[in-house]
Design a protein around this motif. Structure first.
Motif, PDB file in Angstrom:
ATOM      1  N   VAL B 374      -9.422  13.935  -9.981  1.00 44.50           N
ATOM      2  CA  VAL B 374      -9.162  12.508  -9.760  1.00 44.50           C
ATOM      3  C   VAL B 374      -9.302  11.847 -11.118  1.00 44.50           C
ATOM      4  CG1 VAL B 374      -9.873  10.454  -8.515  1.00 44.50           C
ATOM      5  CG2 VAL B 374     -10.080  12.695  -7.430  1.00 44.50           C
ATOM      6  N   LEU B 375      -8.192  11.330 -11.646  1.00 47.02           N
ATOM      7  CA  LEU B 375      -8.148  11.064 -13.075  1.00 47.02           C
ATOM      8  C   LEU B 375      -8.570   9.667 -13.511  1.00 47.02           C
ATOM      9  CD1 LEU B 375      -4.925  13.008 -14.020  1.00 47.02           C
ATOM     10  CD2 LEU B 375      -7.290  13.733 -14.178  1.00 47.02           C
ATOM     11  N   SER B 376      -8.467   8.701 -12.664  1.00 47.96           N
ATOM     12  CA  SER B 376      -8.889   7.381 -13.123  1.00 47.96           C
ATOM     13  C   SER B 376      -9.735   6.753 -12.034  1.00 47.96           C
ATOM     14  CB  SER B 376      -7.674   6.515 -13.431  1.00 47.96           C
ATOM     15  OG  SER B 376      -6.851   6.449 -12.283  1.00 47.96           O
ATOM     16  N   GLU B 377     -10.332   5.647 -12.364  1.00 43.40           N
ATOM     17  CA  GLU B 377     -11.214   4.995 -11.405  1.00 43.40           C
ATOM     18  C   GLU B 377     -10.401   4.324 -10.319  1.00 43.40           C
ATOM     19  OE1 GLU B 377     -14.625   1.950 -11.996  1.00 43.40           O
ATOM     20  OE2 GLU B 377     -14.254   2.992 -13.895  1.00 43.40           O
ATOM     21  N   HIS B 378     -10.939   4.301  -9.124  1.00 39.82           N
ATOM     22  CA  HIS B 378     -10.244   3.594  -8.055  1.00 39.82           C
ATOM     23  C   HIS B 378     -10.330   2.090  -8.303  1.00 39.82           C
ATOM     24  CE1 HIS B 378      -8.944   2.277  -4.120  1.00 39.82           C
ATOM     25  NE2 HIS B 378      -8.527   3.524  -3.900  1.00 39.82           N
ATOM     26  N   PRO B 379      -9.237   1.358  -8.091  1.00 36.99           N
ATOM     27  CA  PRO B 379      -9.303  -0.087  -8.293  1.00 36.99           C
ATOM     28  C   PRO B 379     -10.286  -0.724  -7.315  1.00 36.99           C
ATOM     29  CG  PRO B 379      -7.036   0.633  -7.848  1.00 36.99           C
ATOM     30  CD  PRO B 379      -7.928   1.802  -7.610  1.00 36.99           C
ATOM     31  N   SER B 380     -10.813  -1.858  -7.694  1.00 35.01           N
ATOM     32  CA  SER B 380     -11.766  -2.559  -6.845  1.00 35.01           C
ATOM     33  C   SER B 380     -11.096  -3.045  -5.566  1.00 35.01           C
ATOM     34  CB  SER B 380     -12.333  -3.748  -7.605  1.00 35.01           C
ATOM     35  OG  SER B 380     -12.991  -4.621  -6.700  1.00 35.01           O
ATOM     36  N   LEU B 381     -11.840  -2.976  -4.458  1.00 33.32           N
ATOM     37  CA  LEU B 381     -11.300  -3.489  -3.195  1.00 33.32           C
ATOM     38  C   LEU B 381     -11.729  -4.922  -2.926  1.00 33.32           C
ATOM     39  CD1 LEU B 381     -10.870  -0.375  -2.746  1.00 33.32           C
ATOM     40  CD2 LEU B 381     -11.016  -0.891  -0.330  1.00 33.32           C
ATOM     41  N   THR B 382     -12.479  -5.473  -3.852  1.00 29.82           N
ATOM     42  CA  THR B 382     -12.912  -6.855  -3.638  1.00 29.82           C
ATOM     43  C   THR B 382     -12.340  -7.780  -4.701  1.00 29.82           C
ATOM     44  OG1 THR B 382     -14.929  -6.219  -4.789  1.00 29.82           O
ATOM     45  CG2 THR B 382     -15.019  -6.332  -2.381  1.00 29.82           C
ATOM     46  N   ASP B 383     -12.143  -7.259  -5.903  1.00 28.84           N
ATOM     47  CA  ASP B 383     -11.515  -8.080  -6.941  1.00 28.84           C
ATOM     48  C   ASP B 383     -10.011  -7.881  -6.831  1.00 28.84           C
ATOM     49  OD1 ASP B 383     -10.777  -9.505  -9.156  1.00 28.84           O
ATOM     50  OD2 ASP B 383     -11.312  -7.907 -10.572  1.00 28.84           O
ATOM     51  N   LEU B 384      -9.371  -8.738  -5.996  1.00 27.35           N
ATOM     52  CA  LEU B 384      -7.966  -8.493  -5.661  1.00 27.35           C
ATOM     53  C   LEU B 384      -7.043  -9.521  -6.312  1.00 27.35           C
ATOM     54  CD1 LEU B 384      -8.319  -7.711  -1.854  1.00 27.35           C
ATOM     55  CD2 LEU B 384      -8.229  -6.104  -3.771  1.00 27.35           C
ATOM     56  N   ASP B 385      -5.761  -9.174  -6.335  1.00 32.30           N
ATOM     57  CA  ASP B 385      -4.735 -10.072  -6.823  1.00 32.30           C
ATOM     58  C   ASP B 385      -3.916 -10.481  -5.596  1.00 32.30           C
ATOM     59  OD1 ASP B 385      -2.615 -11.337  -7.983  1.00 32.30           O
ATOM     60  OD2 ASP B 385      -1.821  -9.558  -9.010  1.00 32.30           O
ATOM     61  N   ASP B 386      -4.218 -11.652  -5.040  1.00 32.77           N
ATOM     62  CA  ASP B 386      -3.505 -12.137  -3.860  1.00 32.77           C
ATOM     63  C   ASP B 386      -3.497 -11.095  -2.729  1.00 32.77           C
ATOM     64  OD1 ASP B 386      -2.016 -13.790  -2.247  1.00 32.77           O
ATOM     65  OD2 ASP B 386      -0.086 -13.235  -3.128  1.00 32.77           O
ATOM     66  N   GLY B 387      -4.655 -10.491  -2.488  1.00 32.22           N
ATOM     67  CA  GLY B 387      -4.767  -9.525  -1.390  1.00 32.22           C
ATOM     68  C   GLY B 387      -4.381  -8.107  -1.753  1.00 32.22           C
ATOM     69  N   ASP B 388      -3.991  -7.914  -3.018  1.00 32.20           N
ATOM     70  CA  ASP B 388      -3.549  -6.579  -3.429  1.00 32.20           C
ATOM     71  C   ASP B 388      -4.459  -6.005  -4.505  1.00 32.20           C
ATOM     72  OD1 ASP B 388      -1.374  -6.266  -1.787  1.00 32.20           O
ATOM     73  OD2 ASP B 388      -0.060  -7.388  -3.141  1.00 32.20           O
ATOM     74  N   LEU B 389      -4.468  -4.671  -4.566  1.00 27.58           N
ATOM     75  CA  LEU B 389      -5.200  -3.982  -5.622  1.00 27.58           C
ATOM     76  C   LEU B 389      -4.611  -4.344  -6.983  1.00 27.58           C
ATOM     77  CD1 LEU B 389      -5.338  -0.397  -4.070  1.00 27.58           C
ATOM     78  CD2 LEU B 389      -7.148  -2.137  -4.053  1.00 27.58           C
ATOM     79  N   LYS B 390      -5.496  -4.494  -7.968  1.00 28.23           N
ATOM     80  CA  LYS B 390      -5.007  -4.680  -9.339  1.00 28.23           C
ATOM     81  C   LYS B 390      -4.755  -3.304  -9.954  1.00 28.23           C
ATOM     82  CE  LYS B 390      -7.348  -9.025 -10.322  1.00 28.23           C
ATOM     83  NZ  LYS B 390      -8.521  -9.630 -10.990  1.00 28.23           N
ATOM     84  N   PHE B 391      -3.655  -3.168 -10.667  1.00 25.84           N
ATOM     85  CA  PHE B 391      -3.369  -1.847 -11.226  1.00 25.84           C
ATOM     86  C   PHE B 391      -4.280  -1.568 -12.420  1.00 25.84           C
ATOM     87  CE2 PHE B 391      -0.985  -2.251 -15.240  1.00 25.84           C
ATOM     88  CZ  PHE B 391      -0.770  -3.615 -15.281  1.00 25.84           C
ATOM     89  N   ARG B 392      -4.591  -0.293 -12.620  1.00 23.78           N
ATOM     90  CA  ARG B 392      -5.394   0.123 -13.765  1.00 23.78           C
ATOM     91  C   ARG B 392      -4.546   0.886 -14.775  1.00 23.78           C
ATOM     92  NH1 ARG B 392     -10.730   0.119 -13.742  1.00 23.78           N
ATOM     93  NH2 ARG B 392     -11.765  -0.718 -11.900  1.00 23.78           N
ATOM     94  N   VAL B 393      -3.524   1.553 -14.270  1.00 27.67           N
ATOM     95  CA  VAL B 393      -2.677   2.371 -15.137  1.00 27.67           C
ATOM     96  C   VAL B 393      -1.241   1.919 -14.956  1.00 27.67           C
ATOM     97  CG1 VAL B 393      -1.881   4.714 -15.649  1.00 27.67           C
ATOM     98  CG2 VAL B 393      -4.230   4.342 -14.854  1.00 27.67           C
ATOM     99  N   ASP B 394      -0.577   1.566 -16.043  1.00 30.32           N
ATOM    100  CA  ASP B 394       0.843   1.225 -15.963  1.00 30.32           C
ATOM    101  C   ASP B 394       1.618   2.527 -15.745  1.00 30.32           C
ATOM    102  OD1 ASP B 394       3.630   0.633 -16.728  1.00 30.32           O
ATOM    103  OD2 ASP B 394       2.813  -1.284 -17.427  1.00 30.32           O
ATOM    104  N   PHE B 395       2.529   2.517 -14.742  1.00 27.15           N
ATOM    105  CA  PHE B 395       3.230   3.776 -14.440  1.00 27.15           C
ATOM    106  C   PHE B 395       4.001   4.295 -15.654  1.00 27.15           C
ATOM    107  CE2 PHE B 395       7.731   2.553 -14.068  1.00 27.15           C
ATOM    108  CZ  PHE B 395       7.661   1.170 -13.937  1.00 27.15           C
TER     109      PHE B 395
END
Lengths: 473, 428
Positions: B374-395
């Motif tokens: 598992v290569l990167s940290e899971h995004p926060s489930l509470t610090d959201l962007d309009d109800g969505d996960l914030k990305f950590r890695v640009d595809f």
């Protein structure tokens, strides 16, 4: 020497008639070609340019399709939705979601029917140039249902293109900034004074009128301000005065409190506009390979002096020697629509199955009402790759014999009378007549011999339409 | 090992020519087809490397795929569809991450060190329209008019190749093969056009099936290969038709060899079976593209069982069969697989026990060359962007690594921008 010197009318024979109908229409049956030769060059061109709907195929009716599939919520509905959002009432929100999904399902059915309806018009019309130009404008002012998700808006836009098919480009350009489908597609309904969206302003100049290099980023920003508040309500254009920026703008060297219509007017004053449109018409009607700059310059002069009326430009072109020369003949690759509609119109095959034809055209890369992006279909060589080439050959096996990957067993039972087609050619040497009718290039001896040795008329036709040259027009 | 492969490829070229039986009468055709099938890489590019892209269409629910069972917020947001820790295949107990219970097959690949999971992959200002977001992933750009990212890679390969002469010789037509009705935008270049097919039998003229004479006569419908400086549309069409004949014969011959491993009957399973056959036949294909649809789970998506579970099971079964097959053929070392979906789904479920369009989601990378785990940290489930996960890695950071580390291409040039390289591969 004028670059568009008129063709000697004496030289207007079967080959020239065939070329004219391929480009100004979708090809012609043997009888139609004979008819054109009998009329002669000038009368044939006038007949093609005549857009008078009084005789022949009637114009589409406004109620051809349902306008009420996609409907906005009424005031009470909007209040309920706001309420549900505020209270996080998931059950209520779910009902709104279901309503929307059901509308969209129904609307996707209608856009499919619309594709088949337009194909039918192209196959049956007595004014092929009208549909050909409608197709041209669809590619020029490319708008995709994928984004608009409103089939009736696509129909209204299609009608805009048809009504002005050969009218004034100036009217069409002004019309497109009032067109709900385009306003939605390029997000101009979100273009507000406080938060401008430059999408329409940019494409209006880059792709629809002037071309890259004839405007600055500043012109885009100022043009976007002029277009603020240009939106739609239901199926009609709506000017939202509150969102409009009524301040002074400077666009393309002109200054004033411009709105979107003024922006269009300023664009049309640019000499680059007529040149840009004529280069595009040249690629569509004359050659996909190389452009003759002298010819396009003369076309642009004609377009400017006619105040953007398109008929004089096409008349001059269709009457010219250049149009029938080696610089034009067989210098374009048929688009998927031209290939399919052209085969039906010239060979008079059964249509067999409009759904299959629309599907095949999508597989070949020209899904009607779904151009790939705002630049339209790149066309020409981009139509052709390993997969599409076989699809192109196999849609002909479908039309001619009801066989191949596009066919279901029932399609093979509809018979195409190849002998009747051969009789229509009214020629003693049927092989030569078929090759002349169906190809714009002379076959080489090996090809001719293989056609000659084929067992049946159907086999001959299958082979001719599988030749690379059949993809050309 | 490398030597053996090079030899095999030469042999393939010879076989390919024999296959094109009409060639005997067409000497230029011979030259042309040898050209067409020649490995298309620039000097120094490892020709044996293959990338397989798997697209999960519809927006896969990443949160119910790689499950953050360690976070209470997950259970609070998804009362009807959350999956208990005890049911997941635990990947990382410390961070509370597990795979969906239906993905046992993927877990076994993980245990074998063949699976890397990049969490929280997305892009800035995410678009929640299927089409727009899919276009962003396909073009690696938010500008709407760009060619596909793999298409640009093929174009660039061709530009750097000594064969890029006036005859419009682009990368081999077989460089990119997509399994499906139409080629994906991702593979369409400005010049390069990929091959796409659902069924290799469609890559043939249907008239030839009518009678033997007709099939024979068809060979004569393709004229002599035109002179290399002939740029007319007729010459272009003739060349493409000749190429098409060679390429399609090569493909049909390759997939006629059915795989050793048994594949599920699902569409993805069948697509991957064909890819494995083509890889085994050592076609000069650098990128294969497959896809699976049905991930738009707005209603009744289920939890440990149900609609979404069935989708994930079918996906995992197909992928495992693919790698078993590749390993059995000794081909796994040259195949990197990358799995993506156009977006994840919202953190909170909706009232229909489904999920609506969201943003960031995990990507999977498979093969012995990936950094497993598992290569990167899971995004926060509470610090959201309009109800969505914030990305950590640009595809595009993942694309960049795949392009320059695996395909040895100039990723910055292809992507038109410099992206931080995601450390997702073990070796260069």
């Amino acid at each position: 020497m004028a670059p568009l010197r008129p063709l000697d009318p004496e030289r207007f024979g079967p080959r020239e008639a065939k070329h004219l109908l391929l480009r100004a229409g979708f090809g012609g049956s043997p009888a139609q070609l004979r008819q054109l030769v009998n009329w002669g060059l000038a009368a044939s061109v006038e007949r093609l340019l005549d857009m008078d709907g009084a005789h022949g195929t009637p114009p589409p009716r406004a109620d051809e399709f349902a306008s009420d599939i996609i409907t906005a919520l009424d005031e009470a509905g909007r209040m309920q939705l706001r309420e549900a959002r505020r209270n996080q009432n998931e059950d209520a929100l779910d009902r709104f979601r279901m309503r929307r999904q059901q509308m969209q399902r129904q609307d996707r059915q209608q856009i499919k029917l619309m594709q088949q309806w337009w194909l039918t018009r192209m196959i049956e019309t007595t004014r092929p140039l009208e549909e050909k130009m409608t197709l041209f404008w669809h590619g020029h002012f490319a708008t995709s249902y994928r984004t608009t998700e409103n089939s009736y808006h696509m129909f209204l836009q299609n009608q805009l293109f048809r009504t002005h098919a050969l009218g004034r480009f100036s009217t069409l350009l002004a019309g497109i900034v009032h067109d709900p489908a385009m306003l939605r597609y390029l997000n101009n309904h979100q273009n507000r004074k406080q938060d401008p969206n430059e999408n329409l302003a940019r494409e209006l100049m880059e792709l629809f009128s002037l071309g890259d290099g004839h405007y600055s980023e500043r012109d885009i920003q100022e043009g976007a301000r002029a277009l603020t508040g240009y939106s739609f309500e239901g199926d009609s254009f709506a000017f939202n005065a509150q969102a409009h920026d009524s301040g002074h703008k400077k666009i393309l060297g002109r200054g004033g409190p411009f709105d979107g219509d003024d922006f269009v007017r300023v664009i049309l004053e640019q000499p680059a506009c007529a040149e840009f449109i004529c280069r595009k018409l040249y690629r569509f009607f004359v050659s996909g390979v190389s452009e003759d700059g002298f010819v396009t310059a003369q076309m642009a002069r004609t377009l400017r002096s006619s105040q953007y009326a398109l008929q004089p430009v096409l008349r001059e072109l269709f009457l010219s020697e250049h149009f029938y020369s080696d610089a034009a003949v067989a210098q374009r690759i048929k688009s998927p629509v031209e290939l399919v509609v052209g085969a039906i119109r010239s060979l008079e095959t059964p249509v067999r199955d409009l759904g299959v034809l629309a599907d095949a055209i999508e597989v070949m890369g020209q899904d009607l009402f779904y151009p790939p992006n705002v630049a339209g279909w790149p066309g020409e060589r981009a139509w052709i790759n390993t997969s599409t080439l076989y699809a192109r050959q196999n849609i002909l096996t479908f039309l001619l014999a009801g066989i191949g990957p596009f066919a279901k067993p029932r399609h093979a039972r509809m018979r195409f009378d190849t002998q009747a087609y051969a009789n229509r050619l009214q020629h003693n040497v049927v092989d030569d007549a078929m090759l002349d009718h169906l190809l714009s290039l002379d076959p080489d001896p090996a090809q001719r011999q293989a056609i000659g040795e084929a067992r049946s008329l159907q086999d001959k036709l299958l082979l001719i339409t599988a030749m690379p040259a059949y993809q050309l027009c | 090992m490398h030597e053996t492969r090079a030899w095999t490829r030469r042999r393939f070229l010879q076989d390919g020519l024999v296959l094109a039986s009409a060639a005997a009468t067409l000497p230029l055709f011979l030259q042309r087809s040898a050209f067409a099938l020649a490995p298309s890489g620039a000097p120094g590019t490892p020709d044996e490397r293959v990338l397989v892209v798997v697209q999960l269409s519809g927006g896969n629910d990443g949160l119910n795929t790689v499950i953050p069972f360690g976070q209470n917020a997950y259970y609070n947001a998804r009362r009807g569809i959350a999956i208990a820790q005890s049911e997941t295949h635990v990947l990382d107990r410390q961070h509370g991450i597990g795979l969906h219970p239906a993905m046992g097959d993927l877990k076994s690949l993980y245990d074998d060190g063949l699976l890397g999971i990049v969490q929280g992959v997305g892009y800035p200002n995410p678009d929640r329209s299927h089409f727009t977001s899919m276009d962003v992933w396909h073009t690696a750009s938010t500008e709407s008019r760009r060619a596909g990212w793999l298409g640009r890679y093929f174009d660039a390969q061709c530009a750097g190749s000594p064969r890029n002469d006036a005859t419009q010789l682009v990368a081999s037509p077989l460089s990119g093969v997509a399994l499906g009705r139409r080629a994906p935008l991702a593979m369409e270049g400005k010049q390069y056009q990929p091959i796409a097919f659902e069924d290799p039998r469609l890559l043939a003229w249907a008239g030839g099936a009518q009678n033997a004479d007709l099939a024979d006569a068809y060979g004569h419908m393709l004229p002599q290969a035109p002179a290399s400086d002939d740029e007319s549309p007729d010459a272009f069409l003739t060349r493409t038709a000749l190429d098409a004949q060679v390429s399609s014969e090569a493909i049909r011959a390759a997939v006629a060899n059915r795989p050793g491993a048994s594949y599920p009957r699902s569409p993805l399973g069948q697509q991957l079976a064909m890819v494995a056959s083509m890889v085994h036949a050592e076609l000069p294909t650098r990128v294969y593209y497959v896809s699976m649809s049905g991930f738009d789970t707005h209603a009744a998506q289920g939890g440990a069982a149900g609609q979404h579970a069935n989708l994930l099971r079918r996906f995992a079964e197909a992928i495992r069969a693919f790698y078993s097959d590749l390993r059995a053929m000794g081909q796994d070392g040259r195949v990197l697989t990358m799995v993506f979906s156009e977006f994840g789904r919202r953190v909170a479920q909706n009232a229909s026990n489904g999920t609506d369009h969201g943003a960031a989601a995990p990507m999977f990378l498979l093969g012995p060359m990936v950094r497993a785990g598992v290569l990167s940290e899971h995004p926060s489930l509470t610090d959201l962007d309009d109800g969505d996960l914030k990305f950590r890695v640009d595809f595009r950071s993942v694309y960049a690594t795949v392009l320059d580390t695996w395909l040895k291409a100039d990723a910055n040039a292809v992507l038109g921008q410099r992206f931080v390289r995601a450390q997702v591969l073990r070796r260069g």
